[in-house]
Enzyme design. Sequence first.
Site, PDB file in Angstrom:
ATOM      1  N   GLU A 183       0.812  -1.215   0.000  1.00 29.15           N
ATOM      2  CA  GLU A 183       0.000   0.000   0.000  1.00 29.15           C
ATOM      3  C   GLU A 183       0.848   1.269   0.000  1.00 29.15           C
ATOM      4  O   GLU A 183       0.479   2.267  -0.641  1.00 29.15           O
ATOM      5  CB  GLU A 183      -0.945  -0.007   1.204  1.00 29.15           C
ATOM      6  N   HIS A 224     -11.521  -6.392   8.094  1.00 24.20           N
ATOM      7  CA  HIS A 224     -12.259  -6.072   6.872  1.00 24.20           C
ATOM      8  C   HIS A 224     -13.537  -5.293   7.186  1.00 24.20           C
ATOM      9  O   HIS A 224     -14.519  -5.404   6.460  1.00 24.20           O
ATOM     10  CB  HIS A 224     -12.604  -7.345   6.099  1.00 24.20           C
TER      11      HIS A 224
END
Length: 357
Positions: free
Chosen positions: A88, A158
């Site tokens: 990322e 998540h």
Amino acid sequence: MALRGLGRRISIGKRCFSSASEVEKRPRDGKQINLFSAINQALHIALETDSRAYVFGEDVGFGGVFRCTTGLADRFGRNRVFNTPLCEQGIAGFAIGLAAMGNRAIAEIQFADYIYPAFDQIVNEAAKFRYRSGNQFNCGGLTIRSPYGAVGHGGHYHSQSPEAFFCHVPGLKVVIPRSPQQAKGLLLACIRDPNPVVFFEPKWLYRLAVEEVPERDYMLPLSQAEVIRQGSDITLVGWGAQLSVLERACDEAAKDGISCELIDLRTLIPWDKETVEASVRKTGRLLVSHEAPVTGGFGAEISASIAERCFLRHGLQLEAPVARICGLDTPFPLVYEPFYMPTKNKVLDAIKATVNY
């Protein structure tokens, strides 16, 4: 990944909140699609209308975990739509450099829960690029997309809602849509905005939210909240998937004779204080609701700002303390998710308590 596919595709009707949107004021030319398809349409248009636009991230080449980028690589080529390493920080750093060269960098972080390795690049580089150079250079063509929020079975890694972290950073815009129609218009506005934008997509609604979306190219205004339900007794403010929860609470409150005004903030930074203030000055009460933990959540900023503006002004005052119905100050649970979430009943109880204060 375990979260591929989020249940049945169903229409949630009024929960898409298309009754008063800017798009509906124009001639209809669309068809019923869900939220991830609306995102896909927006990305197709962005790439088609600007040869400087690029889409990249983990697995976007085959459509991504939620299929938001399906068909892009086949249509526009692997040099404009491509996979990146699972890094990322690298995705964000590359996106900043690409945007700094005058391109439209549309970067995907696969889940908002994993945006933290990119935090330094976004906060210390993207947000400050224009200001540290005296506007000689900028990375205004940068949009970072990421699915956020609860999904029903996501657990710790998540399900997070990290919007408040980025709302604290001058130089960034933070935008969250509530429905397919809104998602398409807001995403295109973000991509074409001359500032770096973090665009969080409510993954809960990717397949559940279905409404008529124009197939044409259109944009919706940033930093402009929308009053999607008029009321006189209390103002409710939210964003993203939480709007459907608030709408159901409004319906239930109406059975008890309580008139709720409902506002979708849409852009969190810079947020539309004037619209919220005008509503609270009319109703005298405010409730803010979001999935993120209550402490330090963006609802606290809204509460403080409205208290400053509306506590006592021109004879009008808040009739009750500002209510916040939010996630809990715990890591996001799996088994106990129903207890964590700000539900319709929690909101309804807070509406009644605030009105009867």
